[in-house]
Every structure is written in C-alpha cells, then in structure tokens.
Design an enzyme around this catalytic site. Structure first.
Site, short mmCIF file in Angstrom:
data_model
loop_
_atom_site.label_atom_id
_atom_site.label_comp_id
_atom_site.label_asym_id
_atom_site.label_seq_id
_atom_site.Cartn_x
_atom_site.Cartn_y
_atom_site.Cartn_z
NE ARG A 45 0.61 1.43 4.41
CZ ARG A 45 1.89 1.74 4.46
NH1 ARG A 45 2.55 2.08 3.39
NH2 ARG A 45 2.55 1.71 5.62
CB SER A 153 2.58 -1.99 3.80
OG SER A 153 2.02 -2.72 4.84
CG ASP A 198 0.68 -0.97 7.10
OD1 ASP A 198 0.25 0.16 6.84
OD2 ASP A 198 1.78 -1.18 7.64
P1 ADP Z 1 7.76 -2.34 5.06
O1 ADP Z 1 7.78 -0.85 5.10
O2 ADP Z 1 8.07 -2.86 3.70
O3 ADP Z 1 6.53 -2.93 5.65
P2 ADP Z 1 9.08 -3.60 7.32
O4 ADP Z 1 10.36 -3.22 8.00
O5 ADP Z 1 7.85 -3.49 8.14
O6 ADP Z 1 8.99 -2.75 5.98
O7 ADP Z 1 9.19 -5.10 6.80
C1 ADP Z 1 10.18 -5.48 5.87
C2 ADP Z 1 10.57 -6.93 6.05
O8 ADP Z 1 9.54 -7.83 5.52
C3 ADP Z 1 11.81 -7.31 5.26
O9 ADP Z 1 13.00 -6.94 5.96
C4 ADP Z 1 11.65 -8.83 5.14
O10 ADP Z 1 12.06 -9.48 6.32
C5 ADP Z 1 10.14 -9.00 5.00
N1 ADP Z 1 9.78 -9.12 3.57
C6 ADP Z 1 9.19 -8.20 2.79
N2 ADP Z 1 9.02 -8.66 1.51
C7 ADP Z 1 9.52 -9.91 1.50
C8 ADP Z 1 9.67 -10.92 0.48
N3 ADP Z 1 9.26 -10.73 -0.76
N4 ADP Z 1 10.24 -12.07 0.84
C9 ADP Z 1 10.68 -12.27 2.09
N5 ADP Z 1 10.56 -11.38 3.09
C10 ADP Z 1 10.01 -10.21 2.80
P1 NG1 Z 2 5.26 0.35 7.62
O1 NG1 Z 2 6.07 1.46 7.15
O2 NG1 Z 2 4.61 -0.39 6.50
O3 NG1 Z 2 6.00 -0.65 8.49
C1 NG1 Z 2 3.88 1.33 9.82
C2 NG1 Z 2 2.69 0.66 10.53
C3 NG1 Z 2 1.35 1.33 10.23
C4 NG1 Z 2 1.41 2.84 10.41
C5 NG1 Z 2 2.62 3.40 9.62
C6 NG1 Z 2 2.82 4.89 9.86
C7 NG1 Z 2 2.76 -1.73 10.99
C8 NG1 Z 2 2.55 -3.08 10.46
N1 NG1 Z 2 2.59 -0.73 10.15
O4 NG1 Z 2 3.99 0.97 8.46
O5 NG1 Z 2 0.33 0.79 11.09
O6 NG1 Z 2 1.48 3.22 11.77
O7 NG1 Z 2 3.82 2.75 9.98
O8 NG1 Z 2 1.70 5.62 9.49
O9 NG1 Z 2 3.06 -1.57 12.17
MG MG Z 3 5.84 -2.89 7.66
#
Ligand code: ADP
Ligand code: NG1
Ligand code: MG
Length: 490
Positions: A45, A153, A198
């Site tokens: 998203r 996300s 998300d």
């Molecule tokens: P985001 O902003 O993308 O949600 P997060 O820090 O919350 O970032 O999560 C990212 C983590 O999700 C990555 O470090 C990895 O561990 C996992 N992840 C995301 N996409 C994949 C994928 N295609 N395959 C395996 N793990 C993934």
């Molecule tokens: P990302 O950047 O996708 O990890 C996080 C939170 C949302 C929201 C946003 C800031 C999770 C899974 N996601 O998103 O709920 O607080 O930051 O607006 O914790």
């Molecule tokens: Mg995330």
C-alpha cells in the site's frame, strides 16, 4: 486444479503478470514435488496522508498497490509448515504448527527479524484464532515484489498472505474486516505495536480509489481522487526494517503518555487503562483544533524525563513501564510528548481536509443536482496550469512531510533531499509509511542517482496503480507525461 484466494476477489486470469504465476508454480513444483493447490495474493500500500496516527485512533487515507506478495500453497496431512521463497537470498524454513504457543518469533543476533518471522506471525495469529484446531499443514512458496523495508508495507502483505493461506487451508471463512483485524493483531508478534492501517487496506482496498479508514469498528469508505491528480511513488534509497529498532514503538509509547497527561491535566478522571490521543480527545469532548491548544498548555516542555511523567501521572516507574511501554521501550528515560501529540492532532486535521477536498472535487465534477459545474484554473508564474484542488492536496502533503520531519523525527536525509529536489520542479511530496531508513549520512546518494531513481521507479497511480517511499502530487497529468517503468506490463 488451482484457485486464487485474493484480498480483493480478483479472478486468476486478471493477475497482473501470469508469467510470474507460472514461474512461481514451477519453483513450487521443484521444491515440493507437486503442483500448488491454491494461490494467495495480498497487495502492498501507499498511504496518501495520515501518517503515524492509526495507532492513535485517527482515520488514515491509504490505497492498495499493484505490487504484492503472492504465495503458492499446497496442503499436507501433518501439522507442519514448509516455507520456500523464490528469491534465494531468503532461506528455506520449516516448523511444527501444532500449537500457536510453539511458534517462537525470534530475531537474529542483531535484533533483525528473519524474513520467515513475518510468515510465522500470520500463522501464529491464525492458529490462536482457530484455537489450534487445524486439519491441514502447509507448503508455501513466496514471491514478493513490494520493495521491502521501504514504507510500502511489504511486511503486512506477507503476514496477511500467510494468515489468509492458513485460514483458507482449514476452510474457515472470515469477513474482510475480521481478517484485517486478525492480521493487524498477528503482525504485533513481530514486536512493533502497529495501528492496523496496512492490514486494513490490504483487505479492504478497491480499484480506482483510496480508502478513508476509520476504527472501532474498522470501516473503509472509498475516496475518489481528483481525475487530474497524479500520485507518484519514488524510492529515496534508504531502507529500514521497522522491527529491528525501537523507533516505532518509542513513538507509540510517547503518544500513550501524552494522551494520559492531557486527560489528567484537564481534570478528567481516568482509570489505569491505556488511552490513545483519539480517546483523550473524545474524553475531553473537544475538537482537534482545541486539542492542539491543550497540547501547548499541558505539554509545554520540549523533553520530559521518565521522572517528570511519573510525577504528573502520580505513578511509579514500574507502573509506567508495565502500563505504557513496549518490551523495547521500557529502558527509555526521555520522551518528546509535545512534538508527537502536535503532529498527531494536526495530521488528523490534514486527513479530514484532504478527504473533504477529494469529495468536493468529485461533486463539482459530477455537478450538484446533475448540473455540471465549470472548474476554475489559475495559471502559475511558470506557465503551468494549476488546478486548485491538486494544489491544496499537494500543500497538505508538504505540511505532512514537514511535520513528520520536524515533530515526529521519522524522516531521513535522503528523503528530505528528494523532497527538496521535487520542490524545485514544483511537485509536492511527502514520506509515506513509517519512515526512517538505515543509510548513514555519508552514503547519501548523488543528485543524479536520486533524479534517476525518481524518473525510473515511479508509476502513475491516480486512477489505478502505483510504487515507493515519497509520494508526490503533481499539478496535472500532462506535466508528468506517459511513462512505462521497467518491468511494467506493456
Ligand atoms: P515495510 O515498510 O516494507 O513494511 P518492514 O520493515 O515493516 O517494511 O518489513 C520489511 C521486512 O519484511 C523485510 O525486511 C523482510 O524481512 C520482509 N519481507 C518483505 N518482503 C519480502 C519478500 N518478498 N520475501 C521475504 N521477506 C520479505
Ligand atoms: P510500515 O512502514 O509499513 O512498516 C507502519 C505501521 C502502520 C502505520 C505506519 C505509519 C505496521 C505493520 N505498520 O507501516 O500501522 O502506523 O507505519 O503511518 O506496524
Ligand atoms: Mg511494515
């Protein structure tokens, strides 16, 4: 025979890229020696506005992306999970899934979660919901194209896809809002105390519109964006795995403390329960503008020590830790309460204004009572036509970014640099997602690198699509021009 479980009921033939499915199927077959039984697809998203306010109880305005997590799934008769990722940089994994209690979500030695922990979150949450009554185990092969750790996300798409696969395998039907809430709860096993935006948009997103997401009860109301607005997502080249640091939970804790202090200082009676900044507003029966004034009145200091907070709330440090802190914020000794609360209330005002502008622009286009109204355009000094609605939306995004940078302190030098570059070409932009980013200042990309990433990684999303970390509103479609990013469908 294969079937597709999609968070938005898209038939398999409509999947964006069938080559991708065929490749995934082949890798699944090579790994497990049989064909997948069904596929699960959950989108990433982009949040247009309303950052870091979902966990304070305020509405947010995200839209789903075309980029997604796609999982091919097979069923087995033992209570086990076998996991493979098409990207070989992610290790294979398997575990027993007899009981949610047995699923331990442990990070590596640096505190960074393993990729499969996100799958385990979805499975653990699903098992807990099912009281561990499962009839089938799972073989899963994961293929994701949401840029990871970049604010779009990818994590929630992965958690949600895993949870959806588990529930589908047990033949348990849930409504979209039920499964979105379950997945929000499940992802908290990773350690971040997220608000649910998300997972909500992952299941409730619809084509051609953003969603105005409200809480308790969870509800998504479609918001049509102005026809000539173009939203672009660009990557600042800075990444952060949000569960690897306490940046996110620190903000959650600060918002809880600020809410409790506001209510206490305003003389309202509260029990020991956690309240959000939204609940504080409700309890004090004020509008958002009044809440901003109350923040200045009751939270005047730039920094509060833990001792200050305990004195104001008349609680011990132990109570403060137990009631308001997450596991990784208990050791904190200083909090920025004024800045965080101001961001939250002002951002909530911006969301309402953004939504109002979108709704009014559609009403104007369709005409009130069937009479079509003429739109007014002004011409900028640089000669570009300036639609007033896009301009207002853009300005709200610019203000949002300033607030995230200065009050919420969750931006990154690269991102701010990209925002500045865009300002020069009269494009409004802001951070999307949680923010931060792990690169050090000295590895800041050059202007050319950022300009290249800007011109090569975006997709136009105003009507149906999109990609990453800074969201931009351009003034009109012609200025952006046709664009076919690499890897896009021809
Ligand atoms: P985001 O902003 O993308 O949600 P997060 O820090 O919350 O970032 O999560 C990212 C983590 O999700 C990555 O470090 C990895 O561990 C996992 N992840 C995301 N996409 C994949 C994928 N295609 N395959 C395996 N793990 C993934
Ligand atoms: P990302 O950047 O996708 O990890 C996080 C939170 C949302 C929201 C946003 C800031 C999770 C899974 N996601 O998103 O709920 O607080 O930051 O607006 O914790
Ligand atoms: Mg995330």
């Amino acid at each position: 025979m294969s079937s597709l479980v999609n968070s938005d009921d898209v038939p398999i033939s409509n999947l964006p890229n069938n080559d991708r499915i065929l490749r995934l199927k082949q890798i699944f077959c090579d790994e497990f020696g049989c064909e997948p039984l069904f596929y699960v697809r959950v989108p990433g998203r982009v949040n247009l506005i309303g950052e870091h306010i979902d966990y304070c109880g305020y509405p947010v305005l995200p839209m789903a992306l075309e980029q997604d997590i796609l999982i091919a799934a097979g069923l087995i008769n033992e209570p086990k999970l076998y996991l493979k990722n098409v990207n070989n940089k992610y290790d294979k994994f398997d575990t027993d899934i007899r009981s949610h209690d047995n699923i331990k979500i442990i990070s590596d030695v640096d505190g960074k979660p393993f990729w499969y922990n996100y799958v385990l979150c979805g499975v653990k949450g699903g098992l807990e919901f099912l009281n561990n009554k499962i009839v089938k185990g799972l073989q899963l092969c994961v293929d994701g194209n949401v840029p990871p750790a970049s604010g779009l996300s990818s994590s929630s798409a992965l958690v949600s896809a895993a949870c959806l696969a588990l529930l589908y395998a047990q033949n348990v039907p849930l409504s979209k809002t039920e499964i979105a809430s379950l997945c929000a709860k499940s992802e908290r096993y990773i350690g971040t105390e997220g608000g649910g935006m998300d997972q909500a948009i992952a299941f409730l997103g619809q084509k051609n519109c953003a969603q105005y997401i409200t809480w308790q009860p969870l509800k998504a109301t479609p918001v049509t964006l102005p026809a000539n607005a173009v939203f672009i997502v660009a990557h600042s080249l800075a990444k952060l795995n949000k569960a690897a640091t306490n940046d996110y939970n620190r903000r959650v804790t600060e918002c809880r403390l600020a809410a409790k202090i506001l209510v206490t200082c305003a003389g309202a009676i509260t029990d020991k329960k956690i309240i959000t900044l939204g609940q504080a507003q409700h309890k004090l029966d004020k509008n958002l503008e009044d809440m901003v004034k109350l923040v200045h009145e009751y939270l005047p200091k730039d920094v509060y020590t833990k001792h200050n907070v305990c004195e104001i709330l008349n609680i011990s440090e132990k109570e403060l830790n137990e009631l308001y802190c997450a596991a990784n914020t208990k050791h904190l000794t200083e909090f920025k309460l004024k800045q965080r609360a101001l961001h939250v209330y002002e951002e909530a005002i911006r969301v309402e204004e953004f939504r109002k502008q979108c709704v009014e622009s559609v009403q104007n286009k369709n005409g009130v009572n069937g009479v079509c109204e003429t739109k007014e355009y002004t011409v900028h000094e640089n000669g570009h036509r300036n639609d007033s609605v896009c301009n207002v939306l853009g300005q709200l995004m610019t203000e949002s970014h300033k607030s995230l940078k200065n009050l919420y302190e969750c931006s990154h030098a690269n991102l701010d640099y990209l925002v500045e570059l865009l300002e020069e070409i009269n494009v409004h932009s802001r951070l999307t997602g949680a923010g931060w980013g792990g690169l050090k200042e000295e590895s800041k990309p050059t202007t050319t690198e950022l300009k290249t990433c800007w011109s090569s990684s975006y997709k136009v999303i105003g009507s149906d699509q999109d990609i990453n970390e800074v969201v931009c509103v351009s003034l009109d479609r012609e200025r952006v021009g046709p664009h076919t990013p690499e890897g896009d469908e021809k």
